[in-house]
Design a protein around this motif. Structure first.
Motif, mmCIF file in Angstrom:
data_model
loop_
_atom_site.group_PDB
_atom_site.id
_atom_site.type_symbol
_atom_site.label_atom_id
_atom_site.label_comp_id
_atom_site.label_asym_id
_atom_site.label_seq_id
_atom_site.Cartn_x
_atom_site.Cartn_y
_atom_site.Cartn_z
ATOM 1 N N PRO A 86 28.615 53.982 35.617
ATOM 2 C CA PRO A 86 29.953 53.381 35.599
ATOM 3 C C PRO A 86 30.910 54.073 36.571
ATOM 4 N N TRP A 87 31.629 53.268 37.342
ATOM 5 C CA TRP A 87 32.637 53.747 38.283
ATOM 6 C C TRP A 87 33.971 53.093 37.939
ATOM 7 N N LEU A 88 35.034 53.617 38.512
ATOM 8 C CA LEU A 88 36.352 53.042 38.290
ATOM 9 C C LEU A 88 36.385 51.596 38.776
ATOM 10 N N GLU A 89 36.994 50.736 37.995
ATOM 11 C CA GLU A 89 37.129 49.318 38.296
ATOM 12 C C GLU A 89 38.569 48.896 38.014
ATOM 13 N N PRO A 90 38.976 47.675 38.444
ATOM 14 C CA PRO A 90 38.172 46.585 38.993
ATOM 15 C C PRO A 90 37.940 46.726 40.490
ATOM 16 N N ASP A 91 36.875 46.098 40.951
ATOM 17 C CA ASP A 91 36.569 46.079 42.379
ATOM 18 C C ASP A 91 37.494 45.100 43.089
ATOM 19 N N VAL A 92 37.888 45.463 44.295
ATOM 20 C CA VAL A 92 38.837 44.634 45.038
ATOM 21 C C VAL A 92 38.310 43.221 45.246
ATOM 22 N N GLY A 93 37.010 43.085 45.502
ATOM 23 C CA GLY A 93 36.453 41.754 45.718
ATOM 24 C C GLY A 93 36.547 40.881 44.482
ATOM 25 N N ASP A 94 36.307 41.477 43.311
ATOM 26 C CA ASP A 94 36.395 40.714 42.072
ATOM 27 C C ASP A 94 37.830 40.235 41.822
ATOM 28 N N VAL A 95 38.804 41.087 42.150
ATOM 29 C CA VAL A 95 40.208 40.706 41.932
ATOM 30 C C VAL A 95 40.637 39.623 42.918
ATOM 31 N N VAL A 96 40.152 39.716 44.160
ATOM 32 C CA VAL A 96 40.448 38.657 45.131
ATOM 33 C C VAL A 96 39.923 37.313 44.619
ATOM 34 N N LYS A 97 38.709 37.307 44.090
ATOM 35 C CA LYS A 97 38.141 36.066 43.546
ATOM 36 C C LYS A 97 38.968 35.550 42.369
ATOM 37 N N GLU A 98 39.366 36.457 41.498
ATOM 38 C CA GLU A 98 40.165 36.080 40.335
ATOM 39 C C GLU A 98 41.492 35.458 40.749
ATOM 40 N N LEU A 99 42.151 36.085 41.709
ATOM 41 C CA LEU A 99 43.445 35.569 42.159
ATOM 42 C C LEU A 99 43.296 34.230 42.866
ATOM 43 N N ALA A 100 42.239 34.091 43.653
ATOM 44 C CA ALA A 100 42.008 32.820 44.339
ATOM 45 C C ALA A 100 41.776 31.700 43.326
ATOM 46 N N ALA A 101 41.009 31.999 42.269
ATOM 47 C CA ALA A 101 40.742 30.994 41.244
ATOM 48 C C ALA A 101 42.009 30.576 40.509
#
Length: 335
Positions: free
Chosen positions: A226-241
């Motif tokens: 486990p590493w610190l999250e959220p990943d920037v790519g996942d947040v970009v996808k979330e915001l786009a959705a």
């Protein structure tokens, strides 16, 4: 008390043949799959095998020398890296030949963690052992994540990024702050995440845009760790959705536009946002902003003269001398 200044940094390859030896230095003793190392090597080869970090450090050194000269500080300036030339053992050996006995060390990381502080201190201690008797002492300068000389230029950089968004959409534009992810087992014994959140809050409030999120990037460990999250790519996808039209991202965890900014943000995150129809604007890092360079000089003079230690926010100035267990980390070795 002090007779030299030492810039301590990460280092980076300066040609295609340097890439794999450099990455082997970076990953020695770490549980990182070789496939991941080869994938990162391709990132560097896309830029001709040259990381911009060394040239950026040369520019920072020149700016520091000019700042010292203009303010009557007569300390010679040196530079040593953890992972690539000029390596710390070679630099400390040169300092010894030059008669340096005690130097002030500035680490190119604003935040406390094993990788950003304690490991550099271990690197210096190992270099001192290599150099042997007469190796110069190095006292690190305090972490500067909440120093006005870091926060104020980052406010300016963030304002410049928002200026690229149409005025009528600025207040609704999500503001993201990005930093290098680290293992949770490392994050649990340092103030890395808390300091990042404080710096992000100070910058966001400074531009009058208090709604913001902290995201992470560039993780390199195995998926099971486990590493610190959220990943920037996942947040970009979330915001786009969610229908977001614009994103401003501030690489608060980095002081210069080196490879993990240029590739992981300007290429991967930017291109992902574009594919999803989102306008992605990345703020600049502090680089050689005059206020940041002045901050480095102020950190030197406060240590040499006992001057006031400016700090914004609620945490106060970081300590000068690290406690014995500060940022301690014992990674699990591969079996």
């Amino acid at each position: 008390m002090y007779d030299a200044f030492l810039l301590v940094s990460f280092g980076g390859p300066e040609g295609p043949d340097d890439v794999l030896p450099f990455l082997e230095n970076v990953l020695r003793g770490k549980n990182v799959p070789r496939e991941r190392m080869l994938a990162v090597a391709e990132h560097y080869q896309n830029f001709g095998g040259v990381s911009p970090i060394n040239q950026q450090n040369r520019e920072l050194l020149a700016a520091i020398e000019n700042e010292f000269r203009a303010n009557g500080i007569s300390l010679p300036v040196y530079w040593g890296n953890r992972n690539w030339h000029p390596l710390l053992p070679d630099t400390l050996a040169q300092m010894k030949r030059d008669g340096v006995q005690r130097a002030l060390g500035f680490f190119t990381s604003a935040f406390s963690s094993y990788s950003g502080c304690r490991q550099y201190r271990e690197n210096i201690a190992a270099a001192q052992q290599v150099v042997g008797e007469g190796a110069p002492e190095v006292d690190k300068l305090r972490m500067f994540y909440n120093h006005p000389g870091f926060i104020e230029p980052m406010i300016e950089r963030t304002q410049a990024a928002f200026a690229q968004i149409p005025a009528e959409r600025q207040t609704s534009t999500p503001l993201l702050f990005s930093a290098h992810s680290i293992p949770m087992s490392m994050a649990g014994n340092c103030r890395y995440e808390a300091q990042l959140r404080e710096a992000a809050r100070l910058i966001a409030e400074g531009i009058g845009h208090p709604e913001h999120r902290l995201v992470f990037q560039s993780r390199s460990g195995p998926p099971t760790q486990p590493w610190l999250e959220p990943d920037v790519g996942d947040v970009v996808k979330e915001l786009a959705a969610a229908g977001t039209k614009d994103i401003v991202l501030v690489p608060v965890g980095f002081i210069s536009d080196h490879m993990e900014v240029l590739y992981d943000l300007d290429h991967e995150a930017h291109d992902l946002a574009g594919e999803l129809g989102v306008n992605f604007v990345r703020a600049g890092t502090v680089g050689v902003h005059p206020r940041f360079v002045r901050m480095i000089r102020e950190l030197v003079t406060e240590r040499m003269s006992g001057a006031e230690k400016p700090a914004l926010g609620t945490f106060g100035p970081s300590h000068d001398v690290c406690p014995v267990d500060c940022c301690k980390y014992e990674p699990r070795r591969p079996t």
